[in-house]
Design a protein around this motif. Structure first.
Motif, PDB file in Angstrom:
ATOM      1  N   ASP A  93      41.966   3.684  82.538  1.00 19.86           N
ATOM      2  CA  ASP A  93      41.571   3.885  81.147  1.00 19.86           C
ATOM      3  C   ASP A  93      40.061   3.972  81.004  1.00 19.86           C
ATOM      4  O   ASP A  93      39.310   3.365  81.774  1.00 19.86           O
ATOM      5  CB  ASP A  93      42.081   2.735  80.275  1.00 19.86           C
ATOM      6  CG  ASP A  93      43.595   2.702  80.193  1.00 19.86           C
ATOM      7  OD1 ASP A  93      44.223   3.762  80.363  1.00 19.86           O
ATOM      8  OD2 ASP A  93      44.140   1.609  79.960  1.00 19.86           O
ATOM      9  N   CYS A  94      39.650   4.688  79.989  1.00 18.59           N
ATOM     10  CA  CYS A  94      38.243   4.793  79.616  1.00 18.59           C
ATOM     11  C   CYS A  94      37.779   3.431  79.092  1.00 18.59           C
ATOM     12  O   CYS A  94      38.588   2.645  78.597  1.00 18.59           O
ATOM     13  CB  CYS A  94      38.125   5.849  78.520  1.00 18.59           C
ATOM     14  SG  CYS A  94      36.461   6.301  78.076  1.00 18.59           S
ATOM     15  N   VAL A  95      36.503   3.152  79.203  1.00 17.38           N
ATOM     16  CA  VAL A  95      35.973   1.915  78.626  1.00 17.38           C
ATOM     17  C   VAL A  95      35.693   2.132  77.144  1.00 17.38           C
ATOM     18  O   VAL A  95      35.605   3.261  76.671  1.00 17.38           O
ATOM     19  CB  VAL A  95      34.684   1.447  79.348  1.00 17.38           C
ATOM     20  CG1 VAL A  95      34.980   1.113  80.796  1.00 17.38           C
ATOM     21  CG2 VAL A  95      33.578   2.475  79.234  1.00 17.38           C
ATOM     22  N   GLU A  96      35.562   1.031  76.434  1.00 18.69           N
ATOM     23  CA  GLU A  96      35.226   1.089  75.012  1.00 18.69           C
ATOM     24  C   GLU A  96      33.821   1.664  74.824  1.00 18.69           C
ATOM     25  O   GLU A  96      32.986   1.585  75.724  1.00 18.69           O
ATOM     26  CB  GLU A  96      35.261  -0.328  74.407  1.00 18.69           C
ATOM     27  CG  GLU A  96      36.612  -1.005  74.476  1.00 18.69           C
ATOM     28  CD  GLU A  96      37.600  -0.470  73.464  1.00 18.69           C
ATOM     29  OE1 GLU A  96      37.165   0.127  72.459  1.00 18.69           O
ATOM     30  OE2 GLU A  96      38.807  -0.647  73.687  1.00 18.69           O
ATOM     31  N   HIS A  99      30.175   0.083  76.109  1.00 16.41           N
ATOM     32  CA  HIS A  99      30.485  -0.812  77.233  1.00 16.41           C
ATOM     33  C   HIS A  99      29.228  -1.030  78.070  1.00 16.41           C
ATOM     34  O   HIS A  99      28.457  -0.118  78.320  1.00 16.41           O
ATOM     35  CB  HIS A  99      31.575  -0.192  78.111  1.00 16.41           C
ATOM     36  CG  HIS A  99      31.855  -0.977  79.344  1.00 16.41           C
ATOM     37  ND1 HIS A  99      32.725  -2.033  79.362  1.00 16.41           N
ATOM     38  CD2 HIS A  99      31.369  -0.861  80.605  1.00 16.41           C
ATOM     39  CE1 HIS A  99      32.769  -2.542  80.585  1.00 16.41           C
ATOM     40  NE2 HIS A  99      31.957  -1.844  81.353  1.00 16.41           N
ATOM     41  N   ASP A 103      30.010  -6.631  80.752  1.00 16.79           N
ATOM     42  CA  ASP A 103      31.229  -6.880  79.988  1.00 16.79           C
ATOM     43  C   ASP A 103      32.409  -7.284  80.881  1.00 16.79           C
ATOM     44  O   ASP A 103      33.280  -8.035  80.438  1.00 16.79           O
ATOM     45  CB  ASP A 103      31.610  -5.667  79.149  1.00 16.79           C
ATOM     46  CG  ASP A 103      30.623  -5.413  77.998  1.00 16.79           C
ATOM     47  OD1 ASP A 103      29.830  -6.321  77.700  1.00 16.79           O
ATOM     48  OD2 ASP A 103      30.671  -4.305  77.437  1.00 16.79           O
ATOM     49  N   ILE A 104      32.441  -6.818  82.132  1.00 13.31           N
ATOM     50  CA  ILE A 104      33.562  -7.194  82.989  1.00 13.31           C
ATOM     51  C   ILE A 104      33.505  -8.689  83.347  1.00 13.31           C
ATOM     52  O   ILE A 104      34.515  -9.277  83.695  1.00 13.31           O
ATOM     53  CB  ILE A 104      33.646  -6.338  84.273  1.00 13.31           C
ATOM     54  CG1 ILE A 104      32.444  -6.581  85.179  1.00 13.31           C
ATOM     55  CG2 ILE A 104      33.810  -4.866  83.929  1.00 13.31           C
ATOM     56  CD1 ILE A 104      32.626  -6.027  86.568  1.00 13.31           C
TER      57      ILE A 104
END
Length: 107
Positions: A93-96, A99, A103-104
């Protein structure tokens, strides 16, 4: 959220089966709004070595990407590729928006 089908293909044997696969795949993508983002483009290696080609197809979301892969139309042509190449295929999936790498660590 946009999802991508990502393929790292190696040892592709170009022949009638791959030509048939390439001729047919676009029609399997259309009902699922799948679009090629990268398709074996010219690459520049910055670190390490990269054997093979990269293919990235975007879909509106993960559910749609899964539905495309499982669809009778795609399953009907899948062996044309798998019988004539080696590869790894993933959905991601794409990140928000906005990002950041850190954030991870916060998830």
């Amino acid at each position: 959220m946009t999802s991508f089908a990502v393929a790292h293909l190696r040892n592709v044997t170009m022949g009638p089966d791959i030509v048939a696969y390439l001729t047919a795949i676009d029609a399997t993508l259309a009902p699922f709004q799948g679009q090629f983002v990268v398709h074996g483009s010219d690459k520049q290696e910055l670190e390490g070595s990269w054997a093979g080609d990269l293919v990235v197809i975007s879909f509106p979301d993960r559910q749609t990407a899964r539905a495309w892969y499982a669809s009778p139309a795609y399953q009907a042509i899948l062996a044309l590729r798998t019988g004539n190449s080696e590869g790894d295929i993933i959905l991601v999936d794409c990140v928000e928006d906005n990002h950041r790498a850190i954030d991870i660590l916060l998830a």
